[in-house]
Design an enzyme around this catalytic site. Structure first.
Site, mmCIF file in Angstrom:
data_model
loop_
_atom_site.group_PDB
_atom_site.id
_atom_site.type_symbol
_atom_site.label_atom_id
_atom_site.label_comp_id
_atom_site.label_asym_id
_atom_site.label_seq_id
_atom_site.Cartn_x
_atom_site.Cartn_y
_atom_site.Cartn_z
ATOM 1 N N GLU A 17 6.015 0.975 -2.130
ATOM 2 C CA GLU A 17 4.703 1.071 -1.473
ATOM 3 C C GLU A 17 3.572 0.786 -2.464
ATOM 4 O O GLU A 17 3.774 0.668 -3.659
ATOM 5 C CB GLU A 17 4.508 2.476 -0.888
ATOM 6 C CG GLU A 17 4.899 2.620 0.573
ATOM 7 C CD GLU A 17 3.914 1.939 1.522
ATOM 8 O OE1 GLU A 17 2.986 1.242 1.067
ATOM 9 O OE2 GLU A 17 4.070 2.129 2.735
ATOM 10 N N ASN A 147 -2.104 4.365 7.448
ATOM 11 C CA ASN A 147 -1.666 3.096 6.879
ATOM 12 C C ASN A 147 -2.695 2.011 7.155
ATOM 13 O O ASN A 147 -3.671 2.216 7.871
ATOM 14 C CB ASN A 147 -0.313 2.676 7.476
ATOM 15 C CG ASN A 147 0.852 3.021 6.570
ATOM 16 O OD1 ASN A 147 0.808 2.779 5.368
ATOM 17 N ND2 ASN A 147 1.897 3.590 7.145
ATOM 18 N N ASP A 198 2.428 -1.016 9.226
ATOM 19 C CA ASP A 198 2.454 -0.312 7.946
ATOM 20 C C ASP A 198 1.264 -0.808 7.118
ATOM 21 O O ASP A 198 0.184 -0.997 7.652
ATOM 22 C CB ASP A 198 3.804 -0.539 7.245
ATOM 23 C CG ASP A 198 4.203 0.627 6.348
ATOM 24 O OD1 ASP A 198 3.376 1.023 5.502
ATOM 25 O OD2 ASP A 198 5.324 1.128 6.466
#
Length: 291
Positions: A17, A147, A198
């Site tokens: 991430e 997100n 995301d």
């Protein structure tokens, strides 16, 4: 013609991430959130640095060529990449041990938007904070998995999603402070599309690139919310895009292998890796945080 991103680094991250390109160091940075690790690699995929932490770190902002501001599960920390020393700057939900930081990004004004969520996921007990010049302000509440925080090139529009809701929202922002000045409105309803929204980033032309968890792709949206382009990715859990390289035309994509079954892992052998595709459009330079 179908465009497909290629594997750059077989990182085997449980939850890759928070990627960003550090122009001063000519390095891509990204995290394995679950394993409390930060990595740095060059544009060709050679991993040059790796740091391990004693708490979850999910995102970072650039201070200078030697220093980052880390969004950790207890607060914002100043991190010296040379010595490994961390200095606490401000608490962020330090008194909520069930929570951690998540997707975060720096606005052109130097404001750092920092998302938080429940570690076990599910409850809407997370939010988004605005940090700039020593002041921390909560700007979004009741979020499950924040997100897709990103900003238009002129700094006047912010984008954001609560992943389970499957709607990317937009809001007017003060370009000088990075503070929201309007209501959140629908940018794109993605409930009928592939996967869940995301991480996201906006390119220099003002188009938004959104990674799709469970969707094996990243989707480019025009400023009007329509789908402009789809890039296939050879793993299902695509987490976040970042533009980098010398001309900012290489799109990097992080991914995750957590929650995949043994059968899925056998098929997606490079899940958790970093992928890339070279494009005909450049991203935006990563702004530095205003401490």
């Amino acid at each position: 013609m179908t465009e497909t991103a290629k594997l750059l680094i077989d990182g085997q991250c449980a939850l890759g991430e928070g990627p960003f390109w550090h122009a001063g160091r000519q390095q891509l940075f990204w995290f394995d959130i679950n394993n409390k690790t930060l990595f740095a690699a060059n544009a060709e995929g050679a991993v040059q640095n790796q740091w391990q932490f004693d708490e979850i770190v999910a995102a970072a902002a650039i201070i200078d060529d030697a220093t980052l501001a880390l969004a950790s599960e207890t607060g914002l920390k100043r991190f010296d990449m040379v010595t490994g020393e961390t200095v606490h700057l401000v608490d962020i939900e330090r008194d909520v041990p069930a929570n951690r930081t998540n997707d975060s990004r720096v606005h052109p004004s130097g404001a750092f938007w920092i998302g938080t969520m429940v570690k076990d996921e599910g409850p809407k007990d997370g939010g988004v904070y605005h940090y700039r010049a020593g002041v921390l302000t909560k700007i979004i509440s009741n979020a499950a998995i924040p997100n897709a925080t990103c900003f238009s090139p002129d700094g006047r529009t912010a984008y954001w999603t609560d992943t389970p809701d499957q709607k990317i929202l937009k809001c007017a922002v003060d370009p000088e402070t990075g503070m929201p000045v309007g209501e959140w409105n629908l940018f794109a309803d993605v409930s009928e599309h592939r996967g869940y929204p995301d991480g996201a980033v906006v390119d220099s032309a003002g188009y938004l690139w959104n990674a799709r968890w469970g969707g094996s792709c990243v989707i480019r949206y025009a400023p009007d919310g329509s789908i402009d382009r789809i890039i296939e990715v050879p793993v299902s859990q695509v987490t976040c895009p970042a533009f980098g390289g010398k001309d900012l035309k290489r799109l990097f994509l992080t991914s995750a292998n957590k929650t995949l079954s043994a059968e899925q892992l056998a098929e997606e052998k490079v899940a958790g890796g970093v992928f890339f595709i070279d494009l005909d459009v450049a991203g935006q330079p990563e702004p530095k945080i205003k401490l």
